[in-house]
Design an enzyme around this catalytic site. Structure first.
Site, PDB file in Angstrom:
ATOM      1  N   ARG A   1       0.816  -1.234   0.000  1.00 16.68           N
ATOM      2  CA  ARG A   1       0.000   0.000   0.000  1.00 16.68           C
ATOM      3  C   ARG A   1       0.845   1.278   0.000  1.00 16.68           C
ATOM      4  O   ARG A   1       0.388   2.330   0.443  1.00 16.68           O
ATOM      5  CB  ARG A   1      -0.971   0.027   1.176  1.00 16.68           C
TER       6      ARG A   1
ATOM      7  N   LYS B   1       3.444  11.518 -11.041  1.00 16.97           N
ATOM      8  CA  LYS B   1       2.570  10.671 -11.860  1.00 16.97           C
ATOM      9  C   LYS B   1       3.303   9.368 -12.138  1.00 16.97           C
ATOM     10  O   LYS B   1       4.443   9.393 -12.630  1.00 16.97           O
ATOM     11  CB  LYS B   1       2.265  11.348 -13.188  1.00 16.97           C
TER      12      LYS B   1
ATOM     13  N   GLU C   1      11.261  19.064 -24.623  1.00 13.50           N
ATOM     14  CA  GLU C   1      10.621  19.415 -23.346  1.00 13.50           C
ATOM     15  C   GLU C   1      11.312  20.624 -22.714  1.00 13.50           C
ATOM     16  O   GLU C   1      10.683  21.454 -22.064  1.00 13.50           O
ATOM     17  CB  GLU C   1      10.654  18.231 -22.362  1.00 13.50           C
TER      18      GLU C   1
ATOM     19  N   LYS D   1       9.193  22.745 -14.032  1.00 14.59           N
ATOM     20  CA  LYS D   1       8.241  21.670 -13.725  1.00 14.59           C
ATOM     21  C   LYS D   1       7.947  21.647 -12.221  1.00 14.59           C
ATOM     22  O   LYS D   1       6.798  21.453 -11.800  1.00 14.59           O
ATOM     23  CB  LYS D   1       8.811  20.322 -14.198  1.00 14.59           C
TER      24      LYS D   1
ATOM     25  N   GLU E   1      -3.315  18.201 -11.602  1.00 10.14           N
ATOM     26  CA  GLU E   1      -3.685  18.605 -12.955  1.00 10.14           C
ATOM     27  C   GLU E   1      -5.102  19.172 -13.043  1.00 10.14           C
ATOM     28  O   GLU E   1      -5.905  18.776 -13.878  1.00 10.14           O
ATOM     29  CB  GLU E   1      -3.529  17.434 -13.935  1.00 10.14           C
TER      30      GLU E   1
ATOM     31  N   ARG F   1      -1.060  22.813 -14.509  1.00  9.96           N
ATOM     32  CA  ARG F   1      -0.297  21.652 -15.008  1.00  9.96           C
ATOM     33  C   ARG F   1      -0.659  21.332 -16.459  1.00  9.96           C
ATOM     34  O   ARG F   1       0.118  20.739 -17.191  1.00  9.96           O
ATOM     35  CB  ARG F   1      -0.547  20.448 -14.089  1.00  9.96           C
TER      36      ARG F   1
ATOM     37  N   ASN G   1       1.223  20.487 -21.477  1.00  9.30           N
ATOM     38  CA  ASN G   1       0.828  19.811 -22.703  1.00  9.30           C
ATOM     39  C   ASN G   1       1.198  20.625 -23.954  1.00  9.30           C
ATOM     40  O   ASN G   1       0.927  20.191 -25.079  1.00  9.30           O
ATOM     41  CB  ASN G   1      -0.691  19.573 -22.653  1.00  9.30           C
TER      42      ASN G   1
ATOM     43  N   HIS H   1       2.099  19.129 -27.321  1.00 10.31           N
ATOM     44  CA  HIS H   1       1.914  17.682 -27.258  1.00 10.31           C
ATOM     45  C   HIS H   1       0.655  17.176 -27.966  1.00 10.31           C
ATOM     46  O   HIS H   1       0.576  16.004 -28.287  1.00 10.31           O
ATOM     47  CB  HIS H   1       1.934  17.212 -25.801  1.00 10.31           C
TER      48      HIS H   1
ATOM     49  N   HIS I   1       1.617  14.216 -30.102  1.00  7.72           N
ATOM     50  CA  HIS I   1       1.133  12.841 -29.908  1.00  7.72           C
ATOM     51  C   HIS I   1       0.420  12.331 -31.154  1.00  7.72           C
ATOM     52  O   HIS I   1       0.551  11.161 -31.521  1.00  7.72           O
ATOM     53  CB  HIS I   1       0.174  12.778 -28.713  1.00  7.72           C
TER      54      HIS I   1
ATOM     55  N   HIS J   1       9.834  11.294 -30.627  1.00 11.38           N
ATOM     56  CA  HIS J   1       9.011  12.106 -29.735  1.00 11.38           C
ATOM     57  C   HIS J   1       9.456  13.576 -29.777  1.00 11.38           C
ATOM     58  O   HIS J   1       8.633  14.488 -29.841  1.00 11.38           O
ATOM     59  CB  HIS J   1       9.115  11.543 -28.315  1.00 11.38           C
TER      60      HIS J   1
HETATM   61  N1  LIG Z   1       5.236  10.448 -15.208  1.00  9.17           N
HETATM   62  C1  LIG Z   1       5.210  11.512 -15.983  1.00  9.17           C
HETATM   63  O1  LIG Z   1       4.832  12.625 -15.578  1.00  9.17           O
HETATM   64  C2  LIG Z   1       5.688  11.391 -17.405  1.00  9.17           C
HETATM   65  C3  LIG Z   1       5.902  12.549 -18.186  1.00  9.17           C
HETATM   66  C4  LIG Z   1       6.400  12.386 -19.470  1.00  9.17           C
HETATM   67  C5  LIG Z   1       6.680  11.114 -19.967  1.00  9.17           C
HETATM   68  N2  LIG Z   1       6.444  10.028 -19.183  1.00  9.17           N
HETATM   69  C6  LIG Z   1       6.755   8.667 -19.680  1.00  9.17           C
HETATM   70  O2  LIG Z   1       8.154   8.552 -19.857  1.00  9.17           O
HETATM   71  C7  LIG Z   1       8.417   7.515 -20.780  1.00  9.17           C
HETATM   72  C8  LIG Z   1       9.514   7.955 -21.719  1.00  9.17           C
HETATM   73  O3  LIG Z   1      10.662   8.193 -20.961  1.00  9.17           O
HETATM   74  P1  LIG Z   1      12.095   8.329 -21.634  1.00  9.17           P
HETATM   75  O4  LIG Z   1      11.990   9.206 -22.811  1.00  9.17           O
HETATM   76  O5  LIG Z   1      13.045   8.673 -20.555  1.00  9.17           O
HETATM   77  O6  LIG Z   1      12.348   6.873 -22.238  1.00  9.17           O
HETATM   78  P2  LIG Z   1      13.011   5.526 -21.661  1.00  9.17           P
HETATM   79  O7  LIG Z   1      12.867   5.411 -20.221  1.00  9.17           O
HETATM   80  O8  LIG Z   1      12.491   4.433 -22.512  1.00  9.17           O
HETATM   81  O9  LIG Z   1      14.548   5.733 -21.996  1.00  9.17           O
HETATM   82  C9  LIG Z   1      14.928   5.845 -23.336  1.00  9.17           C
HETATM   83  C10 LIG Z   1      16.101   4.939 -23.670  1.00  9.17           C
HETATM   84  O10 LIG Z   1      17.295   5.512 -23.153  1.00  9.17           O
HETATM   85  C11 LIG Z   1      18.034   4.546 -22.406  1.00  9.17           C
HETATM   86  N3  LIG Z   1      18.758   5.290 -21.389  1.00  9.17           N
HETATM   87  C12 LIG Z   1      18.254   5.838 -20.258  1.00  9.17           C
HETATM   88  N4  LIG Z   1      19.182   6.585 -19.652  1.00  9.17           N
HETATM   89  C13 LIG Z   1      20.312   6.479 -20.393  1.00  9.17           C
HETATM   90  C14 LIG Z   1      21.595   7.050 -20.297  1.00  9.17           C
HETATM   91  N5  LIG Z   1      21.918   7.902 -19.328  1.00  9.17           N
HETATM   92  N6  LIG Z   1      22.515   6.730 -21.237  1.00  9.17           N
HETATM   93  C15 LIG Z   1      22.179   5.890 -22.271  1.00  9.17           C
HETATM   94  N7  LIG Z   1      20.971   5.348 -22.431  1.00  9.17           N
HETATM   95  C16 LIG Z   1      20.048   5.652 -21.497  1.00  9.17           C
HETATM   96  C17 LIG Z   1      17.001   3.575 -21.909  1.00  9.17           C
HETATM   97  O11 LIG Z   1      17.577   2.317 -21.647  1.00  9.17           O
HETATM   98  C18 LIG Z   1      16.021   3.540 -23.072  1.00  9.17           C
HETATM   99  O12 LIG Z   1      16.454   2.623 -24.038  1.00  9.17           O
HETATM  100  C19 LIG Z   1       7.102   7.210 -21.475  1.00  9.17           C
HETATM  101  O13 LIG Z   1       6.599   5.989 -21.022  1.00  9.17           O
HETATM  102  C20 LIG Z   1       6.184   8.341 -21.026  1.00  9.17           C
HETATM  103  O14 LIG Z   1       4.839   7.948 -20.938  1.00  9.17           O
HETATM  104  C21 LIG Z   1       5.971  10.133 -17.921  1.00  9.17           C
END
Ligand SMILES: NC(=O)c1ccc[n+]([C@@H]2O[C@H](COP(=O)([O-])OP(=O)(O)OC[C@H]3O[C@@H](n4cnc5c(N)ncnc54)[C@H](O)[C@@H]3O)[C@@H](O)[C@H]2O)c1
Length: 370
Positions: free
Chosen positions: A123, A145, A187, A229, A239, A243, A247, A250, A254, A267
């Protein structure tokens, strides 16, 4: 540049974001000062594990914490219900108790997955977010999130679960592949546009150094965007208001990713197109200056986010924009910016949207868009 941690207020009581070069080696001391339990579950992906787990685990062990670690496959496919189940079972087998902590070491995928597991295990367990992608350092690790994807769509099962701390070391970004770097840069540009003229100016001056990933410029960009942020989510944790501004760019972004096919347009490029689109629509809908549109376009290009030039069917793009979870009753709502630091949300009527998307989808003779 100041090294003072950024602070985020949250219903959980708030947390700090340590964003500075070299802070990865302090994860043990930082997490150790926050947890009352003696163990930590480090969740990572296989790529990040090879690069950074030894340092992080060494630092945690140095703070007298028992370390259990699990790495999932890199990529969005690991943000699944099945993987979350595996992580939870593993935490139980590893003897992780309710006073222990989860350390999410990786990009947004690991952060969302491990954060979701932390929110549900017993929990709710403390989670420290240790983001290693630019996108995660300036966006996903901050704000609480967490989610996994379901067959019906992204982030459909999730929870608000604020981290106990965020430890973002910009030096980790030196190893990021170019596409991931650019995803984060889009971003960063978005944050500057929403934040202030000062932030936009700083980024304009730093753009050439950022294109080469010079460490001083990278650290400044991370602090600026993470700070933005942090302020936004402090003001609007769930949100209900500001917040929504995050977007920016986006809605079309998207839609491009969806219509072109995930992975076809990165992206970062998709969000950059979304920012350009919103900027030119803002001229029409809220009377922003043409210079402001040109300035955003030039900043994106200088940061290595050129116009995509990809040709997409306008009808499918509009359909995808309508399906966006932020649209209401099928009416597309867009974040528009009238000047640096100024934004508003506008519902866009069908005729205006069709016109604008049509123009965007029609490549100009020089390969640029109108
Ligand atoms: N929670 C939130 O508020 C929020 C906001 C925006 C996006 N997201 C989510 O985030 C995700 C995307 O995250 P991301 O873009 O970080 O992608 P990711 O976590 O898939 O990382 C991208 C790639 O980079 C590699 N990697 C990570 N750090 C590295 C480093 N320092 N050196 C070399 N390689 C490295 C990873 O292994 C992966 O292959 C999506 O699922 C999206 O929905 C969440």
């Amino acid at each position: 540049m100041t090294d003072t941690p950024l602070s985020v207020s949250a219903s959980s009581g708030g947390y700090l974001v340590h964003a500075r070069p070299g802070v990865l080696d302090e994860v043990g001391a930082i997490v150790g000062s926050l947890t009352v339990g003696g163990a930590v579950a480090v969740v990572s992906d296989l790529t990040v594990r090879d690069l950074y787990a030894e340092r992080v685990e060494g630092s945690l062990a140095g703070a007298n914490l028992r370390v259990a670690s699990l790495s999932v496959d890199p990529g969005e496919r690991s943000k699944s219900w099945e993987t979350a189940g595996r992580v939870l079972e593993w935490m139980s087998e590893a003897g992780i108790g309710r006073d222990d902590a989860v350390v999410a070491l990786g990009g947004g995928v690991v952060g969302d997955l491990a954060g979701f597991c932390a929110a549900t295990y017993m929990r709710g367990l403390m989670v420290a977010q240790v983001p290693t992608t630019l996108l995660a350092q300036v966006d996903s690790a901050i704000g609480g999130k967490t989610a996994v994807d379901l067959a019906g769509g992204k982030n459909l099962a999730g929870a608000f679960w604020p981290p106990a701390v965020v430890v973002a070391d910009p030096e980790c970004l030196a190893t990021l592949p170019d596409t991931e770097w650019r995803s984060g840069l889009a971003e960063v540009v978005k944050s500057a546009v929403l934040d202030s003229d000062e932030a936009v100016r700083m980024l304009e001056a730093d753009a050439p150094a950022l294109a080469e990933r010079r460490s001083d410029a990278v650290a400044r960009a991370v602090r600026m965007a993470a700070g933005h942020k942090a302020r936004v989510v402090s003001d609007d944790e769930r949100e209900g208001g500001s917040r929504e501004s995050l977007n920016y760019g986006h809605t079309l972004g998207h839609a491009i990713e969806r219509v072109a096919g995930y992975g076809t347009v990165s992206h970062g490029i998709a969000v950059a197109e979304g920012i350009r689109f919103a900027a030119s629509l803002a001229e029409r809908l809220i009377g922003s200056d043409r210079e402001w549109t040109a300035r955003q376009d030039a900043l994106l290009t200088a940061c290595g986010l050129p116009r995509s030039g990809c040709a997409l069917d306008p009808g499918r793009v509009i359909e995808a924009m309508r399906a966006d979870k932020k649209s209401r009753g099928g009416q597309v709502r867009l974040v528009l910016s009238s000047a640096p630091g100024m934004w508003e949300v506008r519902a866009v009527d069908d005729a205006t949207l069709a016109d604008a998307v049509d123009a965007w989808c029609r490549p100009q003779e020089d390969g640029r868009r109108s």
